[in-house]
Motif scaffolding. Structure first.
Motif, PDB file in Angstrom:
ATOM      1  N   LEU A  95     -31.094 -14.071 -66.238  1.00 24.13           N
ATOM      2  CA  LEU A  95     -32.542 -14.224 -66.322  1.00 24.13           C
ATOM      3  C   LEU A  95     -32.987 -14.314 -67.776  1.00 24.13           C
ATOM      4  CD1 LEU A  95     -33.538 -11.429 -63.773  1.00 24.13           C
ATOM      5  CD2 LEU A  95     -33.252 -13.865 -63.300  1.00 24.13           C
ATOM      6  N   PRO A  96     -34.092 -15.017 -68.045  1.00 25.86           N
ATOM      7  CA  PRO A  96     -34.637 -15.041 -69.407  1.00 25.86           C
ATOM      8  C   PRO A  96     -35.340 -13.728 -69.720  1.00 25.86           C
ATOM      9  CG  PRO A  96     -36.057 -16.260 -67.924  1.00 25.86           C
ATOM     10  CD  PRO A  96     -34.852 -15.873 -67.115  1.00 25.86           C
ATOM     11  N   ALA A  97     -35.557 -13.472 -70.996  1.00 25.13           N
ATOM     12  CA  ALA A  97     -36.168 -12.213 -71.419  1.00 25.13           C
ATOM     13  C   ALA A  97     -37.602 -12.068 -70.942  1.00 25.13           C
ATOM     14  CB  ALA A  97     -36.103 -12.091 -72.941  1.00 25.13           C
ATOM     15  N   ASP A  98     -38.267 -13.173 -70.592  1.00 23.98           N
ATOM     16  CA  ASP A  98     -39.650 -13.089 -70.126  1.00 23.98           C
ATOM     17  C   ASP A  98     -39.757 -13.103 -68.605  1.00 23.98           C
ATOM     18  OD1 ASP A  98     -38.877 -15.693 -69.695  1.00 23.98           O
ATOM     19  OD2 ASP A  98     -40.617 -16.608 -70.676  1.00 23.98           O
ATOM     20  N   ALA A  99     -38.665 -12.834 -67.913  1.00 23.24           N
ATOM     21  CA  ALA A  99     -38.687 -12.801 -66.445  1.00 23.24           C
ATOM     22  C   ALA A  99     -39.604 -11.674 -65.966  1.00 23.24           C
ATOM     23  CB  ALA A  99     -37.282 -12.599 -65.905  1.00 23.24           C
ATOM     24  N   PRO A 100     -40.288 -11.850 -64.847  1.00 25.73           N
ATOM     25  CA  PRO A 100     -41.179 -10.797 -64.344  1.00 25.73           C
ATOM     26  C   PRO A 100     -40.400  -9.570 -63.896  1.00 25.73           C
ATOM     27  CG  PRO A 100     -40.983 -12.587 -62.758  1.00 25.73           C
ATOM     28  CD  PRO A 100     -40.304 -13.056 -64.004  1.00 25.73           C
ATOM     29  N   ALA A 101     -41.110  -8.446 -63.808  1.00 21.48           N
ATOM     30  CA  ALA A 101     -40.469  -7.169 -63.500  1.00 21.48           C
ATOM     31  C   ALA A 101     -39.739  -7.190 -62.167  1.00 21.48           C
ATOM     32  CB  ALA A 101     -41.517  -6.053 -63.509  1.00 21.48           C
ATOM     33  N   GLU A 102     -40.334  -7.812 -61.148  1.00 21.76           N
ATOM     34  CA  GLU A 102     -39.689  -7.819 -59.836  1.00 21.76           C
ATOM     35  C   GLU A 102     -38.373  -8.594 -59.863  1.00 21.76           C
ATOM     36  OE1 GLU A 102     -39.781  -6.291 -57.123  1.00 21.76           O
ATOM     37  OE2 GLU A 102     -41.560  -5.110 -57.523  1.00 21.76           O
ATOM     38  N   ALA A 103     -38.309  -9.644 -60.690  1.00 20.73           N
ATOM     39  CA  ALA A 103     -37.062 -10.394 -60.797  1.00 20.73           C
ATOM     40  C   ALA A 103     -35.989  -9.566 -61.492  1.00 20.73           C
ATOM     41  CB  ALA A 103     -37.293 -11.700 -61.566  1.00 20.73           C
ATOM     42  N   VAL A 104     -36.398  -8.763 -62.482  1.00 19.09           N
ATOM     43  CA  VAL A 104     -35.435  -7.947 -63.226  1.00 19.09           C
ATOM     44  C   VAL A 104     -35.011  -6.728 -62.429  1.00 19.09           C
ATOM     45  CG1 VAL A 104     -35.085  -6.574 -65.317  1.00 19.09           C
ATOM     46  CG2 VAL A 104     -36.336  -8.727 -65.446  1.00 19.09           C
ATOM     47  N   PHE A 105     -35.973  -5.998 -61.872  1.00 24.91           N
ATOM     48  CA  PHE A 105     -35.673  -4.730 -61.218  1.00 24.91           C
ATOM     49  C   PHE A 105     -35.655  -4.817 -59.699  1.00 24.91           C
ATOM     50  CE2 PHE A 105     -37.415  -2.889 -65.294  1.00 24.91           C
ATOM     51  CZ  PHE A 105     -36.172  -2.504 -65.754  1.00 24.91           C
ATOM     52  N   GLY A 106     -35.844  -6.002 -59.147  1.00 26.67           N
ATOM     53  CA  GLY A 106     -35.667  -6.153 -57.714  1.00 26.67           C
ATOM     54  C   GLY A 106     -34.181  -6.121 -57.380  1.00 26.67           C
ATOM     55  N   GLY A 107     -33.859  -6.247 -56.116  1.00 24.70           N
ATOM     56  CA  GLY A 107     -32.444  -6.200 -55.762  1.00 24.70           C
ATOM     57  C   GLY A 107     -32.253  -5.997 -54.287  1.00 24.70           C
ATOM     58  N   LEU A 108     -31.358  -5.104 -53.949  1.00 22.91           N
ATOM     59  CA  LEU A 108     -31.004  -4.914 -52.548  1.00 22.91           C
ATOM     60  C   LEU A 108     -32.127  -4.271 -51.743  1.00 22.91           C
ATOM     61  CD1 LEU A 108     -28.855  -5.148 -50.361  1.00 22.91           C
ATOM     62  CD2 LEU A 108     -27.916  -2.973 -51.134  1.00 22.91           C
ATOM     63  N   PHE A 109     -32.860  -3.330 -52.345  1.00 19.71           N
ATOM     64  CA  PHE A 109     -33.894  -2.596 -51.625  1.00 19.71           C
ATOM     65  C   PHE A 109     -35.270  -2.877 -52.216  1.00 19.71           C
ATOM     66  CE2 PHE A 109     -30.003  -0.169 -51.192  1.00 19.71           C
ATOM     67  CZ  PHE A 109     -29.974   0.126 -49.840  1.00 19.71           C
ATOM     68  N   GLY A 110     -36.276  -2.969 -51.356  1.00 22.00           N
ATOM     69  CA  GLY A 110     -37.650  -3.053 -51.815  1.00 22.00           C
ATOM     70  C   GLY A 110     -38.204  -1.665 -52.045  1.00 22.00           C
ATOM     71  N   VAL A 111     -39.369  -1.569 -52.693  1.00 18.85           N
ATOM     72  CA  VAL A 111     -39.961  -0.258 -52.942  1.00 18.85           C
ATOM     73  C   VAL A 111     -40.424   0.402 -51.647  1.00 18.85           C
ATOM     74  CG1 VAL A 111     -40.624  -0.714 -55.324  1.00 18.85           C
ATOM     75  CG2 VAL A 111     -42.171  -1.364 -53.471  1.00 18.85           C
ATOM     76  N   ASP A 112     -40.440  -0.351 -50.552  1.00 15.14           N
ATOM     77  CA  ASP A 112     -40.769   0.230 -49.253  1.00 15.14           C
ATOM     78  C   ASP A 112     -39.527   0.745 -48.540  1.00 15.14           C
ATOM     79  OD1 ASP A 112     -39.528  -2.162 -48.722  1.00 15.14           O
ATOM     80  OD2 ASP A 112     -41.157  -2.994 -47.499  1.00 15.14           O
ATOM     81  N   GLY A 113     -38.361   0.661 -49.218  1.00 12.92           N
ATOM     82  CA  GLY A 113     -37.122   1.144 -48.634  1.00 12.92           C
ATOM     83  C   GLY A 113     -36.411   0.138 -47.761  1.00 12.92           C
ATOM     84  N   LYS A 114     -37.030  -1.010 -47.514  1.00 14.91           N
ATOM     85  CA  LYS A 114     -36.413  -2.001 -46.650  1.00 14.91           C
ATOM     86  C   LYS A 114     -35.449  -2.889 -47.436  1.00 14.91           C
ATOM     87  CE  LYS A 114     -40.396  -2.190 -43.538  1.00 14.91           C
ATOM     88  NZ  LYS A 114     -41.480  -3.038 -42.964  1.00 14.91           N
ATOM     89  N   ILE A 115     -34.459  -3.420 -46.726  1.00 20.84           N
ATOM     90  CA  ILE A 115     -33.495  -4.317 -47.341  1.00 20.84           C
ATOM     91  C   ILE A 115     -34.195  -5.611 -47.751  1.00 20.84           C
ATOM     92  CG2 ILE A 115     -31.448  -5.711 -46.921  1.00 20.84           C
ATOM     93  CD1 ILE A 115     -30.645  -2.939 -47.208  1.00 20.84           C
ATOM     94  N   ALA A 116     -33.924  -6.057 -48.951  1.00 23.44           N
ATOM     95  CA  ALA A 116     -34.529  -7.289 -49.452  1.00 23.44           C
ATOM     96  C   ALA A 116     -33.587  -8.469 -49.195  1.00 23.44           C
ATOM     97  CB  ALA A 116     -34.862  -7.133 -50.930  1.00 23.44           C
ATOM     98  N   ASP A 117     -33.417  -9.339 -50.163  1.00 20.79           N
ATOM     99  CA  ASP A 117     -32.616 -10.554 -49.986  1.00 20.79           C
ATOM    100  C   ASP A 117     -31.146 -10.237 -50.210  1.00 20.79           C
ATOM    101  OD1 ASP A 117     -31.483 -13.048 -49.943  1.00 20.79           O
ATOM    102  OD2 ASP A 117     -32.959 -13.977 -51.247  1.00 20.79           O
TER     103      ASP A 117
END
Length: 367
Positions: A192-214
């Motif tokens: 990712l580029p240094a200006d990527a949004p927070a969700e792209a950087v810190f997103g991942g397997l789990f969402g903040v709702d505890g559900k599985i993401a992509d």
């Protein structure tokens, strides 16, 4: 009969790492202004090292400060486990706001594996936190030299789920060479580029709702398979034995049929015991024979594997089980033979397996 209390929704946790001078502090300062990181706890080694001064609002208590956007920042009080347990107690007792995610920022010389072990080994923390993944910051200007000189930097890149490329203001041949090297080292990691949004950087397997993401994006199996094919046809003669990352191999294992649960568990046990610290990363989406419509997600670092998470269904029409592995000083041919043996498939001849994986490295005691 008294009803059992509902288990709290696991809190996503991300480890942010990168070598000295890579730009972790600058990245954190920018991302903590993003509303998507509201109600986040950032754990650092020392406040003075991170330099979040312009975001300071007030001191909540010793070793804890309140940042803009409702974020908390605290220092490791000697023991990361004790710090995380203390945060959970404060959260559960209402002494601090119910944060939705945690980011642990490591020192520039740190191998992230011990931090991940502390989380995955601890039964209570493993229940309360969901390991989102590892984000590694790489300096585009000095990255090649850092990877050449420091094995720690190579491990940081090899275990990453996402790599953030900083100081890439002047793209050119140097950045292209670094990207190619990172892709060989860890093809499953998105760069990712240094200006990527927070969700792209810190997103991942789990969402903040505890559900599985992509799951498929997190797994990156298609990128690993494409890299394997590319290495076989173009790159298998380019390994430089003097580089730290020359001994690191990323490859995938697949099964179009559901995998017997006992066979899969025995395979994992033998893989962990046989490879130990050389198994830098393991990620997988696996359909088990006793519940083929509810696949499990597995991931681990070295010999520690997180408790599998069972999905309600497959993320798409493809029902192929996939494991992505990153080995150091290991032999993909040996691991493929082990996988085939536990699945009851005919063993692949060594030359054919080598053709699939490039120029595999010898492993002591391997066949």
């Amino acid at each position: 009969m008294t009803a059992q209390p509902a288990r709290p929704t696991p809190i996503p946790l991300t480890v942010l790492t990168g070598f000295l001078g890579a730009g972790k502090t600058t990245l954190l300062n920018r991302l903590l202004r993003d509303p998507a990181l509201a109600d986040t706890v950032v754990i650092v080694n020392e406040f003075g090292e991170v330099g979040l001064d312009h975001l300071l609002i007030e001191t909540v208590e010793e070793d804890m400060i309140l940042l803009g956007a409702g974020c908390l920042c605290c220092t490791v009080r000697g023991d990361l486990i004790a710090t995380l347990e203390d945060l959970l107690r404060k959260r559960d007792n209402g002494r601090i706001a119910p944060f939705r995610r945690v980011v642990i920022e490591t020192t520039g010389l740190a191998d992230p594996a011990p931090i991940l072990h502390a989380l995955l080994y601890h039964p209570y923390l493993a229940m309360r936190f969901a390991l989102q993944g590892v984000v590694t910051v790489v300096d585009a200007v000095n990255g090649m030299g850092t990877l050449d000189a420091h094995a720690e930097a190579v491990r940081q890149a090899a275990v990453a789920d996402r790599i953030v490329l900083t100081k890439a203001d002047l793209p050119g041949e140097q950045e292209a060479a670094l990207r190619a090297r990172l892709a060989r080292l860890n093809p499953a990691a998105a760069v990712l580029p240094a200006d990527a949004p927070a969700e792209a950087v810190f997103g991942g397997l789990f969402g903040v709702d505890g559900k599985i993401a992509d799951v498929r994006a997190w797994l990156g199996a298609e990128a690993v398979a494409a890299a394997e094919a590319h290495h076989h046809h173009h790159d298998h003669h380019h390994h430089d034995v003097n580089r730290h990352d020359a001994a690191i191999r990323a490859f995938s294992l697949v099964s179009p049929e559901p995998v017997p649960r006992a066979a899969f568990e025995m395979f994992l046990d033998l893989l962990r015991s046989g490879q130990g610290p050389n198994l830098l990363r393991l990620k997988g989406l696996v359909g088990l024979a006793d519940a083929p419509e509810r696949p499990i997600v597995v991931h681990g670092v070295q010999h520690v594997v997180h408790a599998p998470v069972t999905l309600d269904g497959w993320p798409g029409p493809d029902r192929t089980s996939r494991l992505v592995l990153i080995l150091r000083d290991g032999d993909p041919v040996f691991v493929r033979r082990l996988w085939d043996a536990f699945l009851g498939r005919p063993a692949v001849d060594a030359p054919d397996a080598a053709a699939l994986t490039g120029n595999p490295l010898a492993i002591p005691g391997g066949p």
